[in-house]
Enzyme design. Structure first.
Site, PDB file in Angstrom:
ATOM      1  N   SER A 151       0.847  -1.188   0.000  1.00  0.00           N
ATOM      2  CA  SER A 151       0.000   0.000   0.000  1.00  0.00           C
ATOM      3  C   SER A 151       0.880   1.234   0.000  1.00  0.00           C
ATOM      4  O   SER A 151       2.017   1.200   0.486  1.00  0.00           O
ATOM      5  CB  SER A 151      -0.888   0.004   1.251  1.00  0.00           C
ATOM      6  OG  SER A 151      -1.525   1.245   1.426  1.00  0.00           O
ATOM      7  N   TYR A 164      -1.210  -0.615   9.864  1.00  0.00           N
ATOM      8  CA  TYR A 164      -1.374  -0.992   8.457  1.00  0.00           C
ATOM      9  C   TYR A 164      -0.106  -0.676   7.662  1.00  0.00           C
ATOM     10  O   TYR A 164       0.374  -1.500   6.875  1.00  0.00           O
ATOM     11  CB  TYR A 164      -2.575  -0.234   7.904  1.00  0.00           C
ATOM     12  CG  TYR A 164      -2.981  -0.557   6.500  1.00  0.00           C
ATOM     13  CD1 TYR A 164      -3.667  -1.733   6.205  1.00  0.00           C
ATOM     14  CD2 TYR A 164      -2.734   0.335   5.460  1.00  0.00           C
ATOM     15  CE1 TYR A 164      -4.079  -2.016   4.914  1.00  0.00           C
ATOM     16  CE2 TYR A 164      -3.144   0.070   4.166  1.00  0.00           C
ATOM     17  CZ  TYR A 164      -3.810  -1.112   3.901  1.00  0.00           C
ATOM     18  OH  TYR A 164      -4.214  -1.384   2.619  1.00  0.00           O
ATOM     19  N   LYS A 168       2.297  -3.330   5.742  1.00  0.00           N
ATOM     20  CA  LYS A 168       2.421  -3.274   4.289  1.00  0.00           C
ATOM     21  C   LYS A 168       3.860  -3.082   3.819  1.00  0.00           C
ATOM     22  O   LYS A 168       4.235  -3.607   2.764  1.00  0.00           O
ATOM     23  CB  LYS A 168       1.520  -2.156   3.741  1.00  0.00           C
ATOM     24  CG  LYS A 168       0.040  -2.482   3.806  1.00  0.00           C
ATOM     25  CD  LYS A 168      -0.291  -3.801   3.130  1.00  0.00           C
ATOM     26  CE  LYS A 168      -1.775  -3.994   2.904  1.00  0.00           C
ATOM     27  NZ  LYS A 168      -2.080  -5.319   2.303  1.00  0.00           N
TER      28      LYS A 168
END
Length: 299
Positions: A151, A164, A168
């Protein structure tokens, strides 16, 4: 040139909706037999549903072959069982798209350790679990295609997504190492960083942008990156029909000696240290040491 997946078996995790669903449908449309994996929970990882089976029915209705799997990617034994079932049904596994994911966004100050660990567990450890379950099969058949999902939050950071983003960027490191270890066995490993309007991101997009960033406008990159002639070790951004390449680079650096070998010396030479002229894109972690060695040799 037509990209086909006849006689290939593909596993797509998190394929009950959004990007994963489109990947699964398009792989099947192009000839692959597909294992549709999805726990069926909400975007925070809670609950469950028959989302995977619904996608299987779509594939079968269109004349394709698919089986559903409702296991969590965090369950090592379940991932091994999923691969074993695919091999039993169709003789092998050739493609893995690690797409399963969750969100538990909060600022780092308000984020609980449990929410941090859970997001990392699903995205990073889950990707490792599913890939490990396929790895020996890929090595045995001297063929494998793995697509990790990173991401922009991992590559560049994003407010409120410390868990997150950490997961990622970890996925990128995993992909780059597996590229090196899998090359001799015909295994190619790539990473996609998608921007798409899905259940995971619907609150982030205005209505008109949500439609412009439809998942089907990401899928072409994903399918290319798991095709027979795919490259390896690439990070590809994709969204709204725009496709990009991300690179992790290294500057030549500056040799500091004597009194300059100090915090003050680093500060004084900072502009030269960060000068991107003649920067390189390393093929492996060893490149950093080699570049330092070259700088030492030149004095």
């Amino acid at each position: 040139m037509s990209i086909r997946f006849d006689d290939r078996v593909a596993i797509v995790t998190g394929a009950g909706g959004g990007l994963g669903r489109h990947y699964a449908l398009e792989l099947a449309r192009r000839g692959a037999r597909v294992v549709v994996n999805d726990l069926g929970g909400d975007r925070s990882g809670q609950g469950g549903s028959d989302a995977a089976q619904a996608v299987v029915e779509e594939i079968r209705a269109a004349g394709g072959e698919a089986i559903a799997n409702g296991a969590s990617v965090t369950d090592v034994a379940a991932m091994e069982e999923m691969v074993a079932r695919a091999r039993e049904a169709w003789g092998g596994v050739h493609i893995l798209i690690n797409n399963a994911g969750v969100l538990r966004d909060r600022t780092f100050a308000k984020m609980t350790p449990e929410d941090f660990a859970f997001v990392v567990d699903v995205h990073l450890i889950g990707s490792a679990n599913a890939t490990k379950a396929c790895w020996e099969t890929f090595r045995e058949q001297h063929y494998g295609r793995v697509l990790m999902t990173a991401s922009s939050s991992g590559l560049f950071g994003n407010f409120g997504q410390a868990n997150y983003g950490a997961a990622k960027l970890g996925v990128v490191g995993l992909a780059r190492t597996l590229h090196l270890e899998g090359a001799r066995y015909g295994i190619r490993v790539n990473t996609i960083a998608p921007v798409a309007g899905t259940r995971m991101t619907e609150e982030l997009f205005p209505a008109e942008a949500f439609a412009a960033f439809a998942p089907e406008k990401v899928a072409p990159a994903a399918l290319f990156l798991v095709s027979e002639d795919a490259p390896s070790n690439q990070i590809v951004g994709a969204g709204a029909g725009v496709f990009q390449a991300s690179q992790i680079t290294l500057t030549p650096g500056v040799l500091l000696e004597g009194e300059a070998l100090s915090p003050e010396g680093v500060a004084a030479h900072w502009s030269a240290i960060t000068d991107r002229t003649e920067e390189i894109v390393p093929e492996s972690g060893a490149a950093q040491a080699m570049l330092i060695g070259a700088r030492l040799t030149r004095g």
